[in-house]
Motif scaffolding. Structure first.
Motif, mmCIF file in Angstrom:
data_model
loop_
_atom_site.group_PDB
_atom_site.id
_atom_site.type_symbol
_atom_site.label_atom_id
_atom_site.label_comp_id
_atom_site.label_asym_id
_atom_site.label_seq_id
_atom_site.Cartn_x
_atom_site.Cartn_y
_atom_site.Cartn_z
ATOM 1 N N HIS A 2 0.716 -9.280 5.779
ATOM 2 C CA HIS A 2 1.327 -8.114 5.489
ATOM 3 C C HIS A 2 0.060 -6.933 4.415
ATOM 4 O O HIS A 2 -0.404 -8.126 4.156
ATOM 5 C CB HIS A 2 2.638 -8.099 4.457
ATOM 6 C CG HIS A 2 3.380 -8.732 5.599
ATOM 7 N ND1 HIS A 2 4.460 -8.132 6.176
ATOM 8 C CD2 HIS A 2 3.469 -10.120 5.331
ATOM 9 C CE1 HIS A 2 5.343 -9.429 6.172
ATOM 10 N NE2 HIS A 2 5.065 -10.524 6.007
ATOM 11 N N ARG A 3 0.922 -5.594 4.259
ATOM 12 C CA ARG A 3 -0.164 -4.784 3.810
ATOM 13 C C ARG A 3 0.838 -4.305 2.247
ATOM 14 O O ARG A 3 1.782 -4.453 2.057
ATOM 15 C CB ARG A 3 -0.536 -4.013 4.347
ATOM 16 C CG ARG A 3 -2.235 -3.472 5.120
ATOM 17 C CD ARG A 3 -3.035 -2.502 5.624
ATOM 18 N NE ARG A 3 -3.202 -1.917 4.150
ATOM 19 C CZ ARG A 3 -4.370 -2.123 3.086
ATOM 20 N NH1 ARG A 3 -4.964 -3.083 3.326
ATOM 21 N NH2 ARG A 3 -4.714 -1.092 2.281
ATOM 22 N N VAL A 4 -0.070 -4.673 1.283
ATOM 23 C CA VAL A 4 0.135 -3.991 0.559
ATOM 24 C C VAL A 4 -0.369 -2.735 -0.162
ATOM 25 O O VAL A 4 -1.913 -2.435 -0.139
ATOM 26 C CB VAL A 4 0.464 -4.731 -0.872
ATOM 27 C CG1 VAL A 4 0.430 -4.024 -2.428
ATOM 28 C CG2 VAL A 4 1.110 -6.244 -0.780
ATOM 29 N N GLY A 5 0.293 -1.749 -0.078
ATOM 30 C CA GLY A 5 -0.171 -0.303 -0.742
ATOM 31 C C GLY A 5 0.235 0.098 -2.209
ATOM 32 O O GLY A 5 0.881 -0.398 -2.548
ATOM 33 N N LYS A 6 0.207 1.612 -2.370
ATOM 34 C CA LYS A 6 1.303 1.940 -3.105
ATOM 35 C C LYS A 6 1.615 3.158 -2.551
ATOM 36 O O LYS A 6 0.795 4.232 -2.239
ATOM 37 C CB LYS A 6 -0.488 2.406 -4.581
ATOM 38 C CG LYS A 6 -0.632 0.710 -5.386
ATOM 39 C CD LYS A 6 -1.811 1.380 -5.918
ATOM 40 C CE LYS A 6 -1.972 0.193 -7.067
ATOM 41 N NZ LYS A 6 -2.888 0.099 -8.552
ATOM 42 N N ARG A 7 2.680 3.728 -3.490
ATOM 43 C CA ARG A 7 3.336 5.082 -3.819
ATOM 44 C C ARG A 7 2.993 5.438 -5.592
ATOM 45 O O ARG A 7 3.645 4.240 -5.975
ATOM 46 C CB ARG A 7 4.506 5.084 -2.886
ATOM 47 C CG ARG A 7 5.027 6.409 -2.756
ATOM 48 C CD ARG A 7 6.528 6.247 -2.261
ATOM 49 N NE ARG A 7 6.708 5.045 -0.637
ATOM 50 C CZ ARG A 7 7.335 4.602 -0.813
ATOM 51 N NH1 ARG A 7 7.986 4.083 -2.132
ATOM 52 N NH2 ARG A 7 7.646 3.488 0.015
ATOM 53 N N GLY A 8 2.357 6.881 -5.632
ATOM 54 C CA GLY A 8 2.213 7.267 -7.108
ATOM 55 C C GLY A 8 1.495 5.838 -6.926
ATOM 56 O O GLY A 8 0.829 4.934 -6.897
ATOM 57 N N PHE A 9 2.190 5.202 -8.278
ATOM 58 C CA PHE A 9 1.586 3.783 -9.036
ATOM 59 C C PHE A 9 2.252 2.889 -8.869
ATOM 60 O O PHE A 9 1.766 1.597 -9.629
ATOM 61 C CB PHE A 9 1.237 3.822 -11.144
ATOM 62 C CG PHE A 9 0.639 5.190 -11.023
ATOM 63 C CD1 PHE A 9 -0.455 5.318 -10.813
ATOM 64 C CD2 PHE A 9 1.164 6.774 -11.656
ATOM 65 C CE1 PHE A 9 -1.344 6.424 -11.391
ATOM 66 C CE2 PHE A 9 0.671 7.301 -11.881
ATOM 67 C CZ PHE A 9 -0.846 7.892 -11.962
ATOM 68 N N LYS A 10 3.472 2.840 -7.980
ATOM 69 C CA LYS A 10 3.655 1.349 -7.340
ATOM 70 C C LYS A 10 3.814 0.549 -6.038
ATOM 71 O O LYS A 10 2.914 1.725 -5.453
ATOM 72 C CB LYS A 10 6.043 2.217 -7.340
ATOM 73 C CG LYS A 10 5.662 2.764 -8.593
ATOM 74 C CD LYS A 10 7.044 2.056 -9.157
ATOM 75 C CE LYS A 10 7.765 2.318 -10.624
ATOM 76 N NZ LYS A 10 7.882 3.616 -10.944
ATOM 77 N N LEU A 11 3.778 -0.652 -6.608
ATOM 78 C CA LEU A 11 3.147 -1.371 -5.176
ATOM 79 C C LEU A 11 4.096 -1.244 -4.270
ATOM 80 O O LEU A 11 5.516 -0.910 -4.781
ATOM 81 C CB LEU A 11 3.075 -3.081 -5.493
ATOM 82 C CG LEU A 11 2.262 -3.184 -6.333
ATOM 83 C CD1 LEU A 11 1.863 -4.430 -6.756
ATOM 84 C CD2 LEU A 11 0.514 -1.972 -6.167
ATOM 85 N N VAL A 12 3.967 -0.905 -3.273
ATOM 86 C CA VAL A 12 4.562 -0.941 -1.634
ATOM 87 C C VAL A 12 4.192 -2.406 -0.351
ATOM 88 O O VAL A 12 2.914 -2.074 -0.379
ATOM 89 C CB VAL A 12 5.418 0.499 -1.175
ATOM 90 C CG1 VAL A 12 5.716 1.400 -2.599
ATOM 91 C CG2 VAL A 12 3.933 0.776 -0.748
ATOM 92 N N LEU A 13 5.248 -2.396 -0.217
ATOM 93 C CA LEU A 13 4.769 -3.315 1.039
ATOM 94 C C LEU A 13 4.611 -2.398 1.893
ATOM 95 O O LEU A 13 5.475 -1.550 2.548
ATOM 96 C CB LEU A 13 6.116 -4.388 1.008
ATOM 97 C CG LEU A 13 5.705 -5.442 2.630
ATOM 98 C CD1 LEU A 13 4.902 -6.522 2.352
ATOM 99 C CD2 LEU A 13 6.710 -6.312 2.549
ATOM 100 N N GLU A 14 4.092 -2.149 2.744
ATOM 101 C CA GLU A 14 3.092 -1.208 3.870
ATOM 102 C C GLU A 14 3.791 -1.820 5.101
ATOM 103 O O GLU A 14 3.485 -2.931 5.501
ATOM 104 C CB GLU A 14 2.055 -0.578 3.933
ATOM 105 C CG GLU A 14 2.674 0.499 2.893
ATOM 106 C CD GLU A 14 0.626 0.471 2.979
ATOM 107 O OE1 GLU A 14 -0.211 0.004 3.211
ATOM 108 O OE2 GLU A 14 0.027 1.473 2.017
ATOM 109 N N ARG A 15 4.924 -1.328 6.034
ATOM 110 C CA ARG A 15 5.330 -2.242 7.369
ATOM 111 C C ARG A 15 4.468 -1.568 8.329
ATOM 112 O O ARG A 15 4.017 -0.445 8.369
ATOM 113 C CB ARG A 15 6.856 -1.850 8.061
ATOM 114 C CG ARG A 15 7.987 -2.309 6.590
ATOM 115 C CD ARG A 15 8.135 -3.630 6.869
ATOM 116 N NE ARG A 15 8.878 -3.814 5.823
ATOM 117 C CZ ARG A 15 9.137 -5.272 5.964
ATOM 118 N NH1 ARG A 15 8.988 -6.221 6.499
ATOM 119 N NH2 ARG A 15 10.261 -5.833 4.649
ATOM 120 N N SER A 16 4.270 -2.654 8.897
ATOM 121 C CA SER A 16 3.099 -1.978 10.257
ATOM 122 C C SER A 16 4.187 -1.708 11.424
ATOM 123 O O SER A 16 5.203 -1.876 11.968
ATOM 124 C CB SER A 16 1.869 -3.104 10.667
ATOM 125 O OG SER A 16 2.188 -4.391 10.951
#
Ligand SMILES: N[C@@H](CCC(=O)N[C@@H](CS)C(=O)NCC(=O)O)C(=O)O
Length: 359
Positions: A345-359
């Protein structure tokens, strides 16, 4: 004169200590200000974390890894990020270790000893406009020890790890002023978090450092007073000093297994999440691991996988020659388990918040 960068930070803050030497070393015009959560930090980031940097153009930078990345792009000279494979990977690896693993000894030595606790509480209160709130914050920080895996059962291993690190760094700094040679790097900045803000400034470990590791104390002072014009380079030919592999073995032996257990536990959690889950909480449960053979139960951090992606991206970007140089340099240290890991799984950011990036 251009407007200054505004650095909202605190002297005894772990992550502030990582950024301060970089701002000084780059020679940027900046003001260091006490944290203003209500008017500045919360409205701009939605998070109650320090440090943050506000640029002369009024951009907000949060998260020390992103702050240092952005600073390096803006002010490339003098550089903090090596571009050669072995030194670059070593720098990102030590950043991961300093940010994620060194929290254990740093938090233990601040919050397990009454003398350290008393000083830290007073330091928190002095730096705050709301001393009562600062004491509540101190209590919350002290309460995180068991979640980090610091318990009476694990304390001997945590203390032994720090003693070994101080011995390794003392041997290294007896010969070289910085981790990668004659100039500081991302690796040195990251280690300043635990070593300066907690272990040097706190009461009990402050004595330990001064009595047992004077060369580390001198490095701390050197890091906090850099000369941007001083000559000096990282070691030639992408070399690591012969005194570095013992430190890498300590990282590979103690920190990497614990960090990877956390990442695997996060992935197992993420596997079970329904589609649509994206914004991540700070913690997603608990998981077992070990430190020097002692069982440890820790919280599962959603941030750790994001940090782990940084050295993995450096490793993924290497060509065949870079990979074989890295294989030779890190052979036998245990650090290679990190780049052998393939995240699901990849963890990304939206603004300053961590998000789980679905592939
Ligand atoms: N990953 C963040 C961590 C920042 C962080 O944890 N800062 C601490 C002070 S050193 C903090 O503000 N903690 C508040 C909290 O944990 O609620 C970074 O690198 O900036």
């Amino acid at each position: 004169m251009t407007r200054p960068y505004r650095f909202y930070a605190a002297e005894i803050s772990y992550f502030s200590a990582k950024v301060r030497p970089a701002l000084r070393y780059k020679g940027v015009h900046f003001l260091e200000l006490l944290p203003d959560y209500r008017n500045v930090i919360l409205p701009r980031t939605g998070l109650a974390f320090i440090p943050i940097v506000i640029t002369p153009e009024d951009e907000t930078w949060q998260d020390t890894s992103e702050i240092l990345d952005a600073l390096e792009r803006r002010v490339p000279t003098p550089p903090l990020y090596p571009t050669t494979p072995v030194q670059r990977l070593a720098a990102y690896l030590i950043e991961l270790y300093a940010d994620e693993f060194m929290l254990l000894p740093a938090m233990h030595y601040r919050w397990s000893f009454p003398e350290s606790v008393a000083k830290a509480r007073a330091d928190f209160a002095s730096a705050s406009e709301e001393p009562a709130g600062a004491v509540r914050f101190a209590e919350r920080m002290q309460g995180t020890l068991p979640f980090l895996g610091v318990t009476p059962a694990t304390v001997p291993a945590v203390e032994a790890h720090l003693a070994d690190l101080l011995a390794g760094l003392s041997a290294h700094f007896a010969v070289h002023p910085y981790l990668l040679g004659d100039r500081m790097s991302l690796a040195d900045c990251a280690l300043m978090g635990p070593l300066y803000a907690h272990l040097y400034l706190d009461a009990v470990p402050g004595r330990l450092l001064r009595e047992t590791a004077p060369a580390v104390c001198r490095w701390i002072e050197r890091m906090n007073h850099p000369d941007p014009e001083a000559p000096g380079t990282w070691l030639a030919d992408d070399a690591l000093a012969p005194t570095l592999p013992p430190i890498l073995s300590l990282i590979g032996g103690d920190a990497i297994p614990l960090i990877l257990d956390g990442v695997r536990a996060f992935e197992a959690w993420a596997d079970e999440q329904p589609a649509g889950t994206d914004e991540l909480p700070r913690g997603v449960g608990g998981h077992p691991t070990t430190l020097r053979g002692v069982p440890v139960q820790r919280f599962i951090s959603a941030y750790t996988p994001w940090m782990v992606q940084r050295p993995l991206a450096v490793h993924d970007g290497l060509d065949a020659g870079g990979r074989s140089a890295v294989d030779r340099a890190f052979a036998g240290t245990g650090c290679d388990a990190l780049w052998a890991h393939v995240p699901r799984h990849r963890v990304g950011k939206r603004g300053f918040k961590l998000v789980l990036e679905r592939s």
